[in-house]
Motif scaffolding. Structure first.
Motif, PDB file in Angstrom:
ATOM      1  N   UNK A  87      66.127  -6.226 -30.110  1.00 44.40           N
ATOM      2  CA  UNK A  87      67.127  -6.093 -31.166  1.00 44.40           C
ATOM      3  C   UNK A  87      66.563  -5.645 -32.492  1.00 44.40           C
ATOM      4  N   UNK A  88      65.380  -5.148 -32.495  1.00 45.12           N
ATOM      5  CA  UNK A  88      64.787  -4.630 -33.728  1.00 45.12           C
ATOM      6  C   UNK A  88      63.738  -3.588 -33.365  1.00 45.12           C
ATOM      7  N   UNK A  89      63.368  -2.819 -34.347  1.00 47.57           N
ATOM      8  CA  UNK A  89      62.399  -1.759 -34.067  1.00 47.57           C
ATOM      9  C   UNK A  89      60.982  -2.343 -34.051  1.00 47.57           C
ATOM     10  N   UNK A  90      60.093  -1.726 -33.314  1.00 47.17           N
ATOM     11  CA  UNK A  90      58.758  -2.322 -33.159  1.00 47.17           C
ATOM     12  C   UNK A  90      57.874  -2.203 -34.396  1.00 47.17           C
ATOM     13  N   UNK A  91      58.042  -1.141 -35.144  1.00 47.69           N
ATOM     14  CA  UNK A  91      57.177  -0.935 -36.302  1.00 47.69           C
ATOM     15  C   UNK A  91      58.032  -0.982 -37.562  1.00 47.69           C
ATOM     16  N   UNK A  92      57.794  -2.028 -38.329  1.00 50.61           N
ATOM     17  CA  UNK A  92      58.662  -2.266 -39.485  1.00 50.61           C
ATOM     18  C   UNK A  92      57.814  -2.353 -40.752  1.00 50.61           C
ATOM     19  N   UNK A  93      57.998  -1.418 -41.624  1.00 47.74           N
ATOM     20  CA  UNK A  93      57.260  -1.497 -42.885  1.00 47.74           C
ATOM     21  C   UNK A  93      57.854  -2.595 -43.754  1.00 47.74           C
ATOM     22  N   UNK A  94      57.026  -3.210 -44.562  1.00 52.36           N
ATOM     23  CA  UNK A  94      57.543  -4.311 -45.383  1.00 52.36           C
ATOM     24  C   UNK A  94      58.538  -3.850 -46.426  1.00 52.36           C
ATOM     25  N   UNK A  95      58.469  -2.599 -46.805  1.00 50.37           N
ATOM     26  CA  UNK A  95      59.267  -2.186 -47.956  1.00 50.37           C
ATOM     27  C   UNK A  95      60.146  -0.969 -47.697  1.00 50.37           C
ATOM     28  N   UNK A  96      60.398  -0.697 -46.472  1.00 50.79           N
ATOM     29  CA  UNK A  96      61.272   0.423 -46.115  1.00 50.79           C
ATOM     30  C   UNK A  96      60.716   1.779 -46.524  1.00 50.79           C
ATOM     31  N   UNK A  97      59.461   1.809 -46.841  1.00 51.26           N
ATOM     32  CA  UNK A  97      58.896   3.089 -47.240  1.00 51.26           C
ATOM     33  C   UNK A  97      58.599   3.941 -46.016  1.00 51.26           C
ATOM     34  N   UNK A  98      58.929   5.172 -46.155  1.00 52.12           N
ATOM     35  CA  UNK A  98      58.703   6.087 -45.039  1.00 52.12           C
ATOM     36  C   UNK A  98      57.209   6.245 -44.772  1.00 52.12           C
ATOM     37  N   UNK A  99      56.469   6.350 -45.842  1.00 55.51           N
ATOM     38  CA  UNK A  99      55.036   6.490 -45.652  1.00 55.51           C
ATOM     39  C   UNK A  99      54.445   5.262 -44.966  1.00 55.51           C
ATOM     40  N   UNK A 100      54.868   4.102 -45.417  1.00 54.92           N
ATOM     41  CA  UNK A 100      54.360   2.871 -44.813  1.00 54.92           C
ATOM     42  C   UNK A 100      54.729   2.803 -43.336  1.00 54.92           C
ATOM     43  N   UNK A 101      55.918   3.210 -43.053  1.00 55.45           N
ATOM     44  CA  UNK A 101      56.346   3.215 -41.650  1.00 55.45           C
ATOM     45  C   UNK A 101      55.403   4.073 -40.814  1.00 55.45           C
ATOM     46  N   UNK A 102      55.147   5.268 -41.294  1.00 52.85           N
ATOM     47  CA  UNK A 102      54.293   6.163 -40.520  1.00 52.85           C
ATOM     48  C   UNK A 102      52.883   5.593 -40.381  1.00 52.85           C
ATOM     49  N   UNK A 103      52.455   4.995 -41.456  1.00 50.34           N
ATOM     50  CA  UNK A 103      51.130   4.402 -41.424  1.00 50.34           C
ATOM     51  C   UNK A 103      51.060   3.291 -40.381  1.00 50.34           C
ATOM     52  N   UNK A 104      52.081   2.491 -40.353  1.00 49.29           N
ATOM     53  CA  UNK A 104      52.104   1.378 -39.391  1.00 49.29           C
ATOM     54  C   UNK A 104      52.210   1.897 -37.963  1.00 49.29           C
ATOM     55  N   UNK A 105      53.031   2.905 -37.790  1.00 51.67           N
ATOM     56  CA  UNK A 105      53.158   3.467 -36.435  1.00 51.67           C
ATOM     57  C   UNK A 105      51.791   3.965 -35.951  1.00 51.67           C
ATOM     58  N   UNK A 106      51.081   4.605 -36.849  1.00 54.14           N
ATOM     59  CA  UNK A 106      49.802   5.173 -36.447  1.00 54.14           C
ATOM     60  C   UNK A 106      48.720   4.116 -36.251  1.00 54.14           C
ATOM     61  N   UNK A 107      48.785   3.056 -37.019  1.00 56.05           N
ATOM     62  CA  UNK A 107      47.648   2.128 -37.043  1.00 56.05           C
ATOM     63  C   UNK A 107      47.913   0.784 -36.378  1.00 56.05           C
ATOM     64  N   UNK A 108      49.081   0.272 -36.577  1.00 50.82           N
ATOM     65  CA  UNK A 108      49.299  -1.116 -36.170  1.00 50.82           C
ATOM     66  C   UNK A 108      49.749  -1.252 -34.726  1.00 50.82           C
ATOM     67  N   UNK A 109      49.458  -2.406 -34.197  1.00 48.13           N
ATOM     68  CA  UNK A 109      49.976  -2.736 -32.874  1.00 48.13           C
ATOM     69  C   UNK A 109      51.376  -3.339 -33.038  1.00 48.13           C
ATOM     70  N   UNK A 110      52.109  -3.351 -31.981  1.00 49.08           N
ATOM     71  CA  UNK A 110      53.426  -3.976 -32.026  1.00 49.08           C
ATOM     72  C   UNK A 110      53.326  -5.411 -31.541  1.00 49.08           C
ATOM     73  N   UNK A 111      54.275  -6.185 -31.912  1.00 45.29           N
ATOM     74  CA  UNK A 111      54.307  -7.582 -31.477  1.00 45.29           C
ATOM     75  C   UNK A 111      55.661  -7.887 -30.849  1.00 45.29           C
TER      76      UNK A 111
END
Ligand code: ATP
Length: 766
Positions: A332-356
């Motif tokens: 019920x939610x997306x796997x990669x969620x930036x803390x601040x809705x920033x597009x850049x942060x989102x992309x950064x998280x997609x590229x770097x972070x693991x999902x939980x």
């Protein structure tokens, strides 16, 4: 396509109450003639298509349900796209100035006009023919008004809803599995054809009316790759056309396109690592809270990376998006969620972070057992392992569709794996050919020999009004079934909102201008139904009388009469409130589930290959052919009943201010349903007569002022087609001033009601 399909499907097209799959024979018609008129009860008609209610609105156009008057009122969808929009184009030009010119600047960006996009979408859709891909049937080019009409298969089940307002999953794990399996099959077919969808997400997966399966829709940013096709199908089957700069230019793929949360790491690889990217703040969207520093997810912004490293973009991006989609459905939610809705942060998280994962998955709250479950036999392990492989950041290591299809989870309820795999192999299906001429002629077959001013054409049109049957001015008995109708079992009454439209155009109370036929013209003979304009109108009048005769002989259930609301299991088989095609779902619901219910596809299609009739049929076509719809229903806990309309129908001129419907849902069982939650808690389906009242022929035939989707959904969807983001902000015609929100599209779990316009030509109407 094999003759088997043709013969099997010719009698069973969309909306056939028999429940057989939608697969009309023949290729996409490129219509060279446009007739524009209104039915007796003021519904717009384009050629043979009588318009119904609006079912959706995209970035570039709107989608309406319609009925093919030349084909027993078959229910279809028609997407109206405004081709040119000078203001939007200007904005896009401005936006492009912010994009640095480099060797990576793709051709498509240079060619990135809306026209280019539509041409490509049509060219790609034109020859897709698969049980899990929305079928395009006809393209009508209205050059006079710069609009393209794409007549498609209608998926009245609507988009897949995957969460409620609390961001909780609303689909059971089993449903998620079946949905994804359908998507895998559809994607496998597309990839085999050399088509990369590039925008896989729940919103682009549509349920059939009976929720037996899902189909992939929206090819707005899809890409045809000659190289991909060669790789998939080999030279023997591949299109040998090296001359098309649009279709054969794979640099298109290097353009970021799609919906941000669903973008694969390789698409946004340049955002990996640099903590201080330069940002071109051209964001325009206000769907998410704004930040000073960066554009936001869902905006049509341009985040400019400092690095220009790009990985090769391949069909693996669709696999990633499938993984994100599965995650969404499960949690019920997306796997990669930036803390601040920033597009850049989102992309950064997609590229770097693991999902939980969450602790539980699906509406049925099955335990996930964490990110790395130890019990290899647990459902949690199987699903987490699958997500791991789909959401592999390295595209070269990512699971392929073929591997996914063979994954134990997806094969779980299929008794004869090998046979099923063989039957559903895309190599068994004919190749699509998207040639240069396809693209070129996707929108150019219509030639206008009348370039006359509108005023003149209106006057001429008025000459032909005499051949039109008199317009109904009394009741509109068919309108009450709007919006909802479903295979499952729902009780629905609806309130219509008071709504209206202020328009610069004038038409009198009786809507005289509504009889104006947009005179457009003709050169192509490919539309057998169409002749000269006068002939067409006469034929329409003839058809109208035939329809009246036919309708009057129909049993009462086909006519829009009120019925007593009954629990579904008490109602008589066939006594469906829904009209036409979607009535079958209701009939289905009356039939007890068979034992093989667990061999069902996304919504309940049997995937048991042992019972396939024709080995040549692609999946989905096979499935339904071999089974009566009565046994294909997905076992859903809820029963939804459709309440018949009981309210008094007002005069059309009253703009339904007195017309009300109630939307209520009740469950026939004790167990609450996630589908039920989605359907009615978050959406109130109100339909306005205004659906038929935008009769200003100066503007869009399909113009309307319905409310857009919820902001939350917009956040995910607004950036669909990033590639073309900002192109078409000015989609609506400027002279129209919406004065009230009118209707939302009915939700997924309740199929859109299919008001077969029986009464259009009924005796009562005159
Ligand atoms: N064939 C169809 N049957 C039923 N509903 C459809 C069909 N095609 C589209 N829709 C609905 O209409 C809505 C708008 O569709 P459309 O493809 O124009 O928009 P979109 O998906 O946002 O695309 P775009 O990226 O071009 O904006 C979709 O969200 C979908 O729910």
């Amino acid at each position: 396509m094999s003759s088997d399909i043709d013969s099997a499907s010719s009698a069973h097209a969309a909306g056939d109450p028999s429940g057989l799959p939608f697969d009309p024979p023949g290729s996409v018609r490129m219509t060279a003639e446009l007739h524009y008129r209104y039915s007796d009860d003021r519904r717009p008609i384009v050629n043979q298509y009588l318009r119904g209610h609006r079912v959706g609105k995209g970035q570039h156009g709107e989608v309406w349900v319609c009925w093919d008057l030349s084909d027993d009122r078959r229910e279809l969808a028609i997407k109206a796209v405004k081709r040119n929009n000078p203001r939007a184009e200007k904005m896009n030009m401005l936006r492009r100035r912010n994009i640095p010119a480099s060797s990576h600047t793709p051709l498509t960006e240079k060619l990135g006009s809306l026209e280019h996009k539509i041409r490509k979408e049509i060219a790609i859709m034109k020859k897709c023919r698969h049980g899990h891909v929305v079928r395009l049937l006809e393209v009508i080019d209205d050059k006079l008004n710069d609009r393209i009409y794409m007549v498609m298969e209608y998926l009245s089940g609507g988009e897949i809803k995957w969460r409620n307002e609390q961001n909780e999953p609303v689909l059971q794990v089993d449903q998620c599995r079946r949905i994804c399996r359908d998507v895998i099959l559809g994607l496998e077919y597309l990839h085999y054809q050399g088509i990369i969808h590039r925008d896989i997400k729940p919103a682009n997966l549509l349920w059939t009316a009976d929720r037996q399966m899902v189909k992939i829709s929206d090819f707005g940013v899809s890409h045809f790759s000659y190289a991909q096709r060669l790789a998939a199908a080999g030279r023997g089957n591949a299109l040998d056309d090296a001359n098309d700069p649009i279709l054969l230019d794979d640099s298109d793929l290097s353009k970021r396109a799609g919906t941000p949360p669903f973008l694969a790491p390789e698409v946004i690889a340049e955002y990996n690592g640099d903590p201080s990217p330069s940002i071109s703040a051209s964001a325009t969207s206000t769907t998410l809270p704004s930040l000073r520093s960066a554009p936001h997810i869902g905006s049509s912004s341009t985040v400019r990376p400092n690095t220009s490293q790009r990985l090769q973009i391949t069909k693996a991006i669709d696999v990633w998006a499938l993984g994100v989609t599965l995650y969404c459905l499960l949690f019920g939610r997306i796997p990669f969620r930036p803390p601040d809705s920033s597009e850049y942060m989102l992309y950064n998280i997609i590229c770097k972070n693991d999902w939980e994962p969450e602790d539980t998955m699906g509406y049925d709250r099955l335990p996930t057992c964490g990110r790395k479950p130890k019990d290899k036999k647990s459902e949690g392990f199987v699903v987490m392992n699958l997500l791991d492989k789909l959401l592999e950041k390295d595209p070269n290591k990512r699971m392929t569709l073929d591997q996914a299809k063979r994954y134990v989870w997806f094969l779980r309820d299929i008794p004869h794996h090998q046979e099923w795999l063989r039957q559903t192999s895309p190599s068994r299906i004919d190749m699509v050919e998207v040639s240069e001429s396809d693209t070129r002629t996707a929108m150019t077959t219509v030639r206008f020999s009348w370039g006359w001013p509108k005023r003149l054409t209106r006057r001429l049109s008025s000459l032909f009004k005499g051949v039109r049957p008199s317009r109904a001015t009394s009741s509109r008995p068919d309108e009450d079934d709007f919006g909802v109708c479903s295979s499952p079992t729902i009780a629905v009454e609806r309130h219509k909102s008071v709504s209206g439209r202020m328009s610069s155009s004038e038409f009198d109370e009786e809507g005289k201008r509504r009889g104006i036929a947009r005179s457009v013209i003709v050169r192509n003979d490919s539309t057998p139904n169409m002749g000269r304009r006068e002939e067409s109108i006469e034929r329409w009048a003839r058809n109208a009388s035939m329809s009246r005769a036919r309708d009057s002989s129909r049993p009462p259930s086909r006519q829009r009469e009120s019925k007593t609301l009954l629990p579904l299991d008490q109602s008589q088989p066939g006594a469906s409130y829904s009209q036409g095609s979607t009535s079958r779902g209701r009939d289905n619901a009356n039939t007890p589930l068979r034992d093989d219910a667990m061999f069902l596809g996304a919504g309940g299609v049997c995937n048991d290959p042992s019972s396939l009739i024709s080995s040549n049929l692609p999946l989905g076509l096979n499935q339904s052919i071999c089974h009566s719809p009565a046994v294909l229903r997905h076992p859903q806990p809820e029963r939804i009943h459709i309440a018949p309309p009981t309210s008094v129908v007002p005069e059309p001129s009253l703009h339904d201010s007195g017309h009300s419907r109630h939307l209520t849902v009740r469950s026939a069982t004790q167990s609450p349903s996630p589908l039920q939650q989605v359907a009615y808690e978050s959406e109130s389906s109100t339909t306005s007569e205004d659906d038929y009242d935008d009769l200003d022929d100066d503007s869009s035939f399909f113009r309307d002022t319905h409310r857009d989707r919820q902001a939350e959904s917009e956040a995910l969807q607004a950036s669909t087609s990033l590639m073309y983001g900002g192109l078409d902000e000015d989609e609506s015609d400027e002279e129209t001033v919406p004065i009230e929100v009118k209707r939302r599209r009915p939700s997924v779990s309740v199929s859109a009601a299919s008001p077969v316009p029986v009464s259009d030509f009924s005796d009562d109407a005159h």
